[in-house]
Each structure stands twice: as C-alpha cells, then as structure tokens.
Design an enzyme around this catalytic site. Structure first.
Site, short mmCIF file in Angstrom:
data_model
loop_
_atom_site.label_atom_id
_atom_site.label_comp_id
_atom_site.label_asym_id
_atom_site.label_seq_id
_atom_site.Cartn_x
_atom_site.Cartn_y
_atom_site.Cartn_z
N ASP A 160 -14.16 -23.09 0.87
CA ASP A 160 -12.80 -22.52 0.74
C ASP A 160 -11.89 -23.27 1.12
O ASP A 160 -10.84 -23.31 0.47
CB ASP A 160 -12.65 -20.88 1.54
CG ASP A 160 -14.16 -20.34 1.55
OD1 ASP A 160 -14.37 -19.71 0.48
OD2 ASP A 160 -14.96 -20.20 2.44
N HIS A 188 -15.76 -15.28 4.60
CA HIS A 188 -16.05 -15.99 3.09
C HIS A 188 -16.32 -15.02 2.14
O HIS A 188 -17.53 -14.43 1.76
CB HIS A 188 -17.15 -16.80 3.22
CG HIS A 188 -17.75 -17.64 2.22
ND1 HIS A 188 -16.87 -18.69 1.57
CD2 HIS A 188 -18.73 -17.30 1.40
CE1 HIS A 188 -17.64 -18.79 0.36
NE2 HIS A 188 -18.68 -18.06 0.32
P1 NAD Z 1 -30.95 -20.10 -3.92
O1 NAD Z 1 -31.38 -18.66 -4.37
O2 NAD Z 1 -31.06 -21.19 -4.92
O3 NAD Z 1 -31.85 -20.63 -2.73
C1 NAD Z 1 -31.82 -19.86 -1.73
C2 NAD Z 1 -33.45 -20.09 -1.16
O4 NAD Z 1 -33.50 -19.51 0.02
C3 NAD Z 1 -34.39 -19.84 -1.92
O5 NAD Z 1 -35.40 -20.86 -2.19
C4 NAD Z 1 -35.49 -18.56 -1.15
O6 NAD Z 1 -36.80 -18.60 -1.38
C5 NAD Z 1 -34.90 -19.14 0.28
N1 NAD Z 1 -35.06 -18.10 1.19
C6 NAD Z 1 -34.80 -16.61 1.35
N2 NAD Z 1 -35.30 -16.12 2.43
C7 NAD Z 1 -35.61 -17.20 3.29
C8 NAD Z 1 -36.25 -17.21 4.39
N3 NAD Z 1 -36.45 -16.01 5.27
N4 NAD Z 1 -36.25 -18.26 5.11
C9 NAD Z 1 -36.15 -19.51 4.51
N5 NAD Z 1 -35.78 -19.55 3.20
C10 NAD Z 1 -35.41 -18.30 2.48
O7 NAD Z 1 -29.53 -19.65 -3.37
P2 NAD Z 1 -28.51 -21.06 -3.31
O8 NAD Z 1 -27.64 -21.32 -4.39
O9 NAD Z 1 -29.06 -22.15 -2.63
O10 NAD Z 1 -27.55 -20.17 -2.12
C11 NAD Z 1 -27.79 -20.12 -0.94
C12 NAD Z 1 -26.93 -19.06 -0.12
O11 NAD Z 1 -25.77 -19.70 0.14
C13 NAD Z 1 -26.76 -17.76 -0.88
O12 NAD Z 1 -26.50 -16.67 -0.02
C14 NAD Z 1 -25.25 -18.00 -1.39
O13 NAD Z 1 -24.53 -16.86 -1.63
C15 NAD Z 1 -24.71 -18.98 -0.26
N6 NAD Z 1 -23.52 -19.77 -0.56
C16 NAD Z 1 -22.54 -19.61 0.40
C17 NAD Z 1 -21.22 -20.41 0.12
C18 NAD Z 1 -20.36 -20.47 1.31
O14 NAD Z 1 -19.40 -21.19 1.14
N7 NAD Z 1 -20.71 -20.02 2.54
C19 NAD Z 1 -21.37 -21.29 -0.76
C20 NAD Z 1 -22.17 -20.97 -2.05
C21 NAD Z 1 -23.16 -20.22 -1.72
C1 LMR Z 2 -19.03 -19.26 -3.35
O1 LMR Z 2 -18.17 -19.05 -2.66
O2 LMR Z 2 -19.04 -20.33 -4.16
C2 LMR Z 2 -20.29 -18.44 -3.06
O3 LMR Z 2 -20.39 -17.88 -1.89
C3 LMR Z 2 -20.28 -17.46 -3.96
C4 LMR Z 2 -21.58 -16.51 -3.73
O4 LMR Z 2 -21.42 -15.29 -3.85
O5 LMR Z 2 -22.47 -16.87 -3.73
#
Ligand code: NAD
Ligand code: LMR
Length: 329
Positions: A160, A188
C-alpha cells in the site's frame, strides 16, 4: 565472507506470491549478498507436489546463497529454527463466504502456525504476515505465540505504501525515489488511509501544491482500491508487486530506514495515536535495524483523524469477531 545461514520460512509456497518471492529470497534480495539462506516451505498436503516443482526450479537457478530447501505440511517442521517467517498462505474468500467465515478459516491456519512459532522458531524470529486479512491474521498468530516479543509481529502494508508513493510520483511527474514521508494508516483493506499530509518531494512538503479534490476523490480511493483493481484486471490478486513489497519491508526492517525518512508497517499497537493497544495496525515507522520506532507526534488534522478512526474501527471489529469465535482471548 559469508555470514551464518539464516532459516527463512515461507508459507503458501506453491502460491502465486511465493512463485515471485522465493527466487528473490534465494538470490539474496531479502537478506543481502552475504547471507546464505535455508528455505523452509510450508504448504497444504494437496499442494506439496506443486511445491516440489518450485523447489526443482530453485535448484535449477544454482543460487550460490541457497543452502537447502525443506518442503513440509507440518508447521512444527517449517518453523523449526526460523529467523524470518513470511506467512503468505491463507484461505481466500470463497463464494458465499461471509467475512466472519473467512476470519474463522484463517484462524485455523494462523493459530497452529503461531503455536509452532512459539515452540520451535529461533530466538531472533521476525514475522511478516502477508495472507489476508493480513493485520488480523498477524493478531491471531501473535495470540498463539505468547513467548515471542510483540515487536516481532508485522503485517504487510508496504505494498500500500509503495502504491501511494508511485501514485504521488506519477501525479507530480517525479521519480518514486524522490518521494519521502508517505504514511499509510490502518488496515490492509479499502478503509486504509494513505496520508499525504507530511509527504515531501525534494525535501519540501507537497500537500499545499495538490488539489484537495484530487487527494480525496482520486489519490485515496485509487490507492485503497488498487488491490481490487488488479484482481479485476488480472483475474488474480497482485503477486509480483506483493512479493516485491515483502522483500522491501523485510529488507528495510533489518537494514534500517534511510536518513530521517519513514515507511508504513502493520505493527502491534502500543496505544500511539489512540489506536487500541494490541491491534496490528499500520502506522508510520522508522526501522532502526533492531526494530521499528513509531513516528510519534505528527500533526493529525480533522480529516485524517476521521479516516484513521474509520480504519481502526474496522480492525477493532475484526478483532472482536475473532475473539467471539474463540480464536483469541
Ligand atoms: P494463492 O492462492 O496463489 O496461494 C496461496 C497458497 O497458500 C496456496 O498454494 C495454498 O495451498 C496455500 N495455503 C493455504 N492454506 C495453507 C496453510 N494452512 N499452510 C500453508 N499453505 C497454505 O494466493 P496468493 O496470490 O499467493 O496470495 C496469498 C495471500 O496473500 C492471499 O491471502 C492474498 O489475499 C494475500 N495478499 C496480501 C497482500 C498484502 O499486501 N498484504 C497483497 C497481495 C495478496
Ligand atoms: C492486494 O492488495 O493486492 C491484495 O491484498 C488484494 C486481495 O484481496 O488479495
């Protein structure tokens, strides 16, 4: 000369973000060119085969700093000796799922991971929670790791922060590196408050040069809604920029913030700015190398106060929901 190898644990290792993140860690971007890493990768059983594939690619990069890759579905194995924990894996919101269902599903993930961290992580462990809802997942993790000091738990707000810096730089036609003293407050989520009040370019404040309508109707909603806009455009949530932000946040946490600049990080509140103690909430911070110092005593104007209160209220509601579900006390 190399330093001692550091164990870095990454959860959700077969996911999108990890596919961008793991190669940056193994190449030395996270901990620097002198620090070898041991990667511990945690996944759910169904994704272990895919994680094997990622490990094969890591091996094929022949990274000089990569000492080992351990793949497991057991948090007690994954966090054994962990000094840096990147908690990326989370349960995405499914069709018809309420926010409270999401919080509960994530409690089942971050509770046991916190307990494992409490028992087997290294004494110097530092944790960055990326998986959403990141701030409240960090709160749950901490509640399950009572022996780990509060200042080791952070949630990722650097994406962010970077989005806010890039948007302002684009608007003013300057390089991102010229923007300083940006602050993103709160959760977030779409309630976050990207705050330009103290932002500087070339050492001078910019807010008086900006059209207040642009700030309120364009800058703030665009930054706060960027995650959703990327999901709409890509059909999947941000991955490479999220991985980059994780690298930025952890690297700066260790190296310290440059000069008298600051950054934004979700940290455990000590009550600064009236944010309830114990909430994991983003505030402006300076990294000292050892930890974070909150940038205290900034002037908060009435508009900013209202925005901060709204995003903090959302975090309080999330905390109360996980408390009601018995996930924290
Ligand atoms: P994704 O679905 O591609 O990957 C998530 C992985 O987590 C999957 O492979 C799944 O099998 C695994 N997983 C689920 N439960 C688990 C557990 N108990 N132990 C270990 N692994 C587990 O998702 P992504 O695109 O890699 O995003 C991951 C997370 O990050 C999401 O929650 C997304 O919303 C978040 N995110 C946060 C931000 C931020 O700025 N904070 C930004 C982007 C995404
Ligand atoms: C982002 O800020 O890109 C993600 O946290 C959005 C989302 O909900 O996975």
């Amino acid at each position: 000369m190399y330093r001692r190898p550091v164990t870095v644990t990454v959860t959700g290792a077969a996911g999108q973000i990890s596919y961008a993140l793991l190669f940056r860690i193994a190449s030395g971007d996270l901990l620097g060119p002198d620090t070898p890493v041991r990667l511990n990768l945690l996944e759910v059983p169904a994704a272990l085969a895919a994680t094997d594939g990622v490990a094969m690619e890591l091996e094929d990069c022949a990274f000089p700093l990569l000492r080992s890759v351990e793949i497991t579905d057991d948090p007690m194995v994954a966090f054994d000796g962990c000094s840096v924990g990147l908690l990326v894996g989370a349960r995405p919101r499914g069709k018809g799922m309420e926010r409270s269902d999401l919080l509960e599903a994530n409690g089942a993930i971050f509770g046991p991971q916190g307990a494992a961290i409490n028992t087997v992580a290294a004494d110097d462990v530092r944790l960055l929670v990326v998986g959403n809802p990141a701030n409240t997942n960090a709160l749950i993790t901490r509640a399950n790791a009572p022996d780990v000091p509060a200042d080791r738990f952070t949630s990722m707000m650097r994406l962010d922060h970077n989005r806010a810096v890039a948007r302002l730089a684009g608007h003013l036609g300057v390089g991102s590196g010229e923007v300083r003293r940006m602050a993103v407050w709160g959760n977030h989520s779409s309630t976050q408050y990207p705050d330009l009040t103290h932002a500087e370019v070339d050492g001078a404040g910019v807010v008086d040069r900006l059209d207040p309508t642009w700030v309120r109707k364009d800058f703030i909603p665009t930054v706060a809604g960027r995650g959703s806009a990327i999901i709409d455009a890509r059909g999947a949530s941000s991955a490479a920029s999220a991985a980059n932000a994780a690298v930025d946040q952890v690297r700066e946490w260790y190296d310290g913030t440059e000069g008298d600049d600051w950054t934004s990080a979700g940290i455990v509140s000590d009550g600064a700015y009236g944010i309830p103690e114990g909430l994991v909430c983003s505030v402006p911070v300076r990294a000292t190398g050892v930890g974070y110092d909150v940038v205290r005593d900034l002037d908060v104007d009435p508009f900013s106060r209202e925005r901060i209160e709204a995003t903090v209220a959302e975090l309080v509601a999330e905390r109360d929901a996980v408390r009601a579900a018995g996930l924290i006390r």
